[in-house]
Motif scaffolding. Structure first.
Motif, PDB file in Angstrom:
ATOM      1  N   SER A  37       0.900  -1.098   0.103  1.00 46.02           N
ATOM      2  CA  SER A  37      -0.080  -0.066   0.060  1.00 46.02           C
ATOM      3  C   SER A  37       1.023   1.165   0.067  1.00 46.02           C
ATOM      4  O   SER A  37       2.074   0.978   0.353  1.00 46.02           O
ATOM      5  CB  SER A  37      -0.926  -0.021   1.306  1.00 46.02           C
ATOM      6  N   GLU A  94      -4.901  -3.193  -2.690  1.00 49.33           N
ATOM      7  CA  GLU A  94      -4.139  -2.162  -1.783  1.00 49.33           C
ATOM      8  C   GLU A  94      -4.659  -0.755  -2.215  1.00 49.33           C
ATOM      9  O   GLU A  94      -5.030  -0.003  -1.542  1.00 49.33           O
ATOM     10  CB  GLU A  94      -2.621  -2.315  -1.849  1.00 49.33           C
ATOM     11  N   ALA A 100      -2.626  -1.645   5.974  1.00 46.52           N
ATOM     12  CA  ALA A 100      -2.677  -2.935   5.343  1.00 46.52           C
ATOM     13  C   ALA A 100      -1.786  -3.902   6.125  1.00 46.52           C
ATOM     14  O   ALA A 100      -0.749  -3.184   6.555  1.00 46.52           O
ATOM     15  CB  ALA A 100      -2.269  -2.695   3.981  1.00 46.52           C
TER      16      ALA A 100
END
Length: 787
Positions: free
Chosen positions: A16, A294, A376
């Motif tokens: 991410s 993501e 994430a």
């Protein structure tokens, strides 16, 4: 929607924008404070599960319903044929995976679960998704294309675009659930050494690659239509199927073109993945799917946890030891090895074969879903770091299991398992190529042998050995990168999560790979489960047989070919019978020699087109007296022809008469020669020569009924007579008659040539052997002149 299957590689991954790309470090939040239990954290939540009819999805649904109080599950299922999604779910709950749930709840409890705790949405991540509920707490995305070698566009549509479409639908629902995205540890690509559970580091543009993959099909389809390729497809189809007719040739040419497109797209996917650093298109698309997910989750503030299992195999304990649904990864190789069908396989003996039982994966997913997440995060669920199983050790344990528990070989005792020497990929490739060349040569020889039951047995043997070679080739190509990998996936983050759990959860939701005893798992759990069907086989699969059913109403036809089917003769032999019967004995040798000299050209014409052969051969009758031919047939040939009729054919024709069927003979033989058979048939269709002034012209009165022309005649005849072809029968011996056999509901291959025999076995048509009487009447046999 392509749903996850058993024993597959699960995984995926992408970093991410604000994710830590450094070395893997335990989350400081893990282990702090008194943790809530998994049951307590997920109690009463509403969760969405995709891929629920697949291997992982089933196991996850079972644990949710069995272990999480008051959980409400939304499942995304597509219709299958006429079966609605709700019916598919009901069928699913009757499978072995849900045995303990059924035992606990009973039939009434299962119905209550269906009504109160499960909501079925019809949809497909590859197609149109329905509106999703606005109060989702967790999303488990298990659906994926788990083939290693699909066409490149199909893999991208499911694993990249499908995942992104799902999360777009989640965002549009105004839910902000915790997204648990199932990927695979192998998204790390072609790597060596230690691979931590962190965001992937690559600069591949997932949008660009997806666009190229989707457009690849149009480009390949266009390429497949170029004249040089179409000519190649036609030439091959004409060579293999030309005698059956132009329509059959065209069908097989188009089939070859479509297969070329599929293989080209598979090749495209494999090549593109490898040039970007992944072993196959599966791992490439799972990696790019992570990146796409993501970005979307960051954009919509969706909490994201990426779960990366390694090679998912049968359950260690839950829902029951050894539970597995279908075979995807290791199981086909284990079974083939146990049956002695894989003499050698590529692989590095010291390499890590990272297996993980499915119940450990599901337990980890539930633990991950139960904890909060701010950014994430990534979890390897694997065994190779702290409980490694080498490829050599796996081989030794599996081989020892089959030594102690050999698989039965039906009617022949037990299979011997091979000894692998691990010679390396290059040596295995050399052996495969040598075997493929040998099979090509054997196939060429068998295809040219005289037709007989022995030839057909040899063809079956060649097909069986070729099938084994193709099996080894396919799996060596698919799994070579996985059994030759020199990589270790670490699971520190997953272990830290496990150690942070309450004692109750560590007991009930085990996902520490250190608990696996590989000898126990492989020899007492996994191998017995995957070999059970072979170890306790049911009755042998019955060979297809002919059942002559009495006619109930309407017209049912029983259509017979003549030469090679009911009579052991051909038009050349019939001509010689006729000529030798009318000539003095001293002229016999010359007549036979004349025919023999012309045979090469006749055979060449027959291989190209049987109609061409008949037209060419029947020119020999030019000028023959019609009355004289009829007389010779009556006086000499009729008895010989009837002598050559197979007793089995006569019995079958009588059975059809007794069942009220109309019997039809279709042959390329001349009308005069089939007259002796007229009492057996209600209808005879034979070749007719043109006649002028009482003599044959040598030219056919109409095109001969051969190949697909027979099928066309039959369909027209059936329509005129009101016959039901779906209930009708056809008997033939040559691949030329494939269109005729396909035109009826009860086709039968009789004394078939190699090509028809293979086609009949593929289609599960009955194959019968009708013995023929051979020999020639004494009146046609030359006297032996003493030397």
């Amino acid at each position: 929607m392509v749903e996850t299957g058993p024993g597959e590689l699960e995984g995926g991954g992408r970093p991410s924008p604000d994710a830590d790309r450094g070395a893997e470090r335990p989350d400081p939040s893990i282990g702090s404070g008194e943790p809530p239990t998994i049951r307590g954290a997920l109690r009463g939540t509403r969760v969405l599960v995709t891929g629920v009819t697949g291997f992982l999805g089933q196991a996850l649904l079972e644990r949710l319903l069995f272990d999480i109080p008051d959980v409400r599950v939304v499942v995304l299922i597509r219709a299958r044929g006429s079966q609605e999604p709700r019916a598919r779910l009901e069928e699913l709950l009757g499978r072995p995976c849900f045995t303990r749930l059924r035992d606990r709840e009973g039939a009434e409890g299962i119905r209550r679960l269906l009504d109160e705790r499960i909501e079925v949405l019809e949809g497909d991540v590859e197609g149109e998704l329905p509106p999703l509920p606005g109060d989702l707490d967790v999303v488990f995305h298990c659906a994926a294309s788990v083939e290693f070698d699909p066409p490149i566009d199909e893999a991208f549509r499911t694993n990249v675009l499908g995942a992104r479409a799902l999360y777009e639908a989640v965002a549009a629902s105004d839910s902000r659930p915790h997204v648990v995205h199932v990927s695979t540890a192998y998204v790390a690509g072609v790597a060596k050494g230690v691979v931590p559970g962190t965001p992937l580091e690559h600069d591949v543009d997932w949008r660009e690659e997806t666009e190229a993959a989707i457009s690849a099909r149009r480009a390949v389809e266009s390429q497949s239509r170029k004249p040089e390729l179409l000519d190649r497809f036609m030439a091959r189809a004409r060579r293999d199927h030309g005698r059956a007719g132009p329509k059959v040739v065209a069908e097989h040419a188009e089939e070859a073109r479509r297969e070329w497109v599929r293989k080209r797209l598979v090749q495209y996917g494999r090549a593109r993945a490898q040039t970007l650093g992944w072993p196959d298109v599966y791992t490439l698309t799972k990696a790019l799917g992570e990146r796409a997910v993501e970005e979307l989750c960051a954009e919509h503030s969706l909490p994201l946890s990426v779960v990366r299992p390694s090679i998912v195999e049968s359950a260690l304990q839950v829902p029951l030891p050894g539970w597995i649904e279908g075979f995807k990864m290791a199981e086909p190789i284990i079974l083939a090895f146990g049956r002695g069908a894989i003499p050698e396989f590529p692989g590095i003996p010291e390499g890590i074969l990272d297996l993980i039982p499915i119940d450990l994966v599901v337990a980890a997913m539930l633990a991950i879903a139960a904890r909060g997440v701010a950014t994430a995060e990534y979890f390897h669920v694997c065994s190779g770091s702290r409980n490694p199983l080498t490829f050599l050790r796996n081989y030794e344990l599996v081989r020892d299991y089959f030594h102690r528990h050999p698989l039965p070989e039906r009617g022949r005792g037990f299979f011997d398992v091979p000894v692998w020497r691990f010679p390396g990929r290059r040596r295995v490739e050399q052996k495969l190529r040598a075997g493929e060349r040998l099979m090509d040569a054997a196939d060429s020889v068998v295809s040219r042998l005289p037709r007989s039951s022995r030839t057909r047995k040899l063809a079956r043997d060649v097909d069986r050995f070729r099938g084994r070679l193709e099996f080894v080739r396919r799996y060596a190509d698919l799994y070579g990168a996985y059994v030759e990998a020199e990589v270790i996936y670490t699971d520190e983050r997953t272990l830290a999560l496990y150690e942070s759990l309450a004692e109750e959860d560590r007991r009930d939701f085990v996902f520490d790979a250190a608990v696996i005893d590989w000898r126990h798992y492989l020899q007492d759990v996994h191998c017995p489960a995957v070999t059970m069907a072979l170890r306790f086989p049911g009755p042998a699969r019955a060979e297809p047989t002919v059942r002559v059913r009495p006619r109930e109403n309407g017209v049912v036809l029983a259509v017979f070919d003549m030469e090679g089917t009911i009579v052991s003769s051909n038009v050349v032999e019939a001509y010689l019978w006729l000529r030798l019967a009318e000539l003095p004995r001293e002229q016999w040798a010359g007549q036979v020699a004349s025919v023999a000299r012309a045979m090469p050209s006749y055979l060449s014409a027959e291989r190209r087109d049987r109609g061409e052969f008949l037209r060419s051969f029947y020119r020999r009758y030019e000028g023959a007296s019609v009355e004289g031919v009829d007389e010779l047939v009556r006086e000499h040939v009729a008895e010989l022809l009837l002598q050559r009729v197979a007793p089995g054919a006569v019995r079958r024709i009588r059975q059809h008469h007794a069942a009220g069927h109309r019997t039809v003979l279709i042959t390329g033989a001349l009308q005069a020669f089939v007259e002796p058979l007229r009492p057996l048939f209600d209808e005879i269709v034979a070749a007719e020569l043109g006649v002028r002034d009482g003599r044959y012209t040598g030219f056919l009165a109409s095109p001969p009924l051969v190949g697909e022309a027979r099928a066309a005649w039959l369909r027209r005849y059936a329509a005129r007579e009101g016959a039901d072809l779906a209930l009708s029968y056809a008997y033939a011996d040559s691949h030329t008659d494939l269109p005729l056999l396909r035109a009826v509901g009860n086709p039968v291959a009789v004394n078939p040539d190699v090509s028809l025999h293979r086609a009949a076995r593929r289609r599960r048509w009955p194959v019968e052997e009708w013995e023929h009487t051979r020999g020639t009447l004494r009146v046609l046999v030359p006297e032996v002149v003493p030397s």
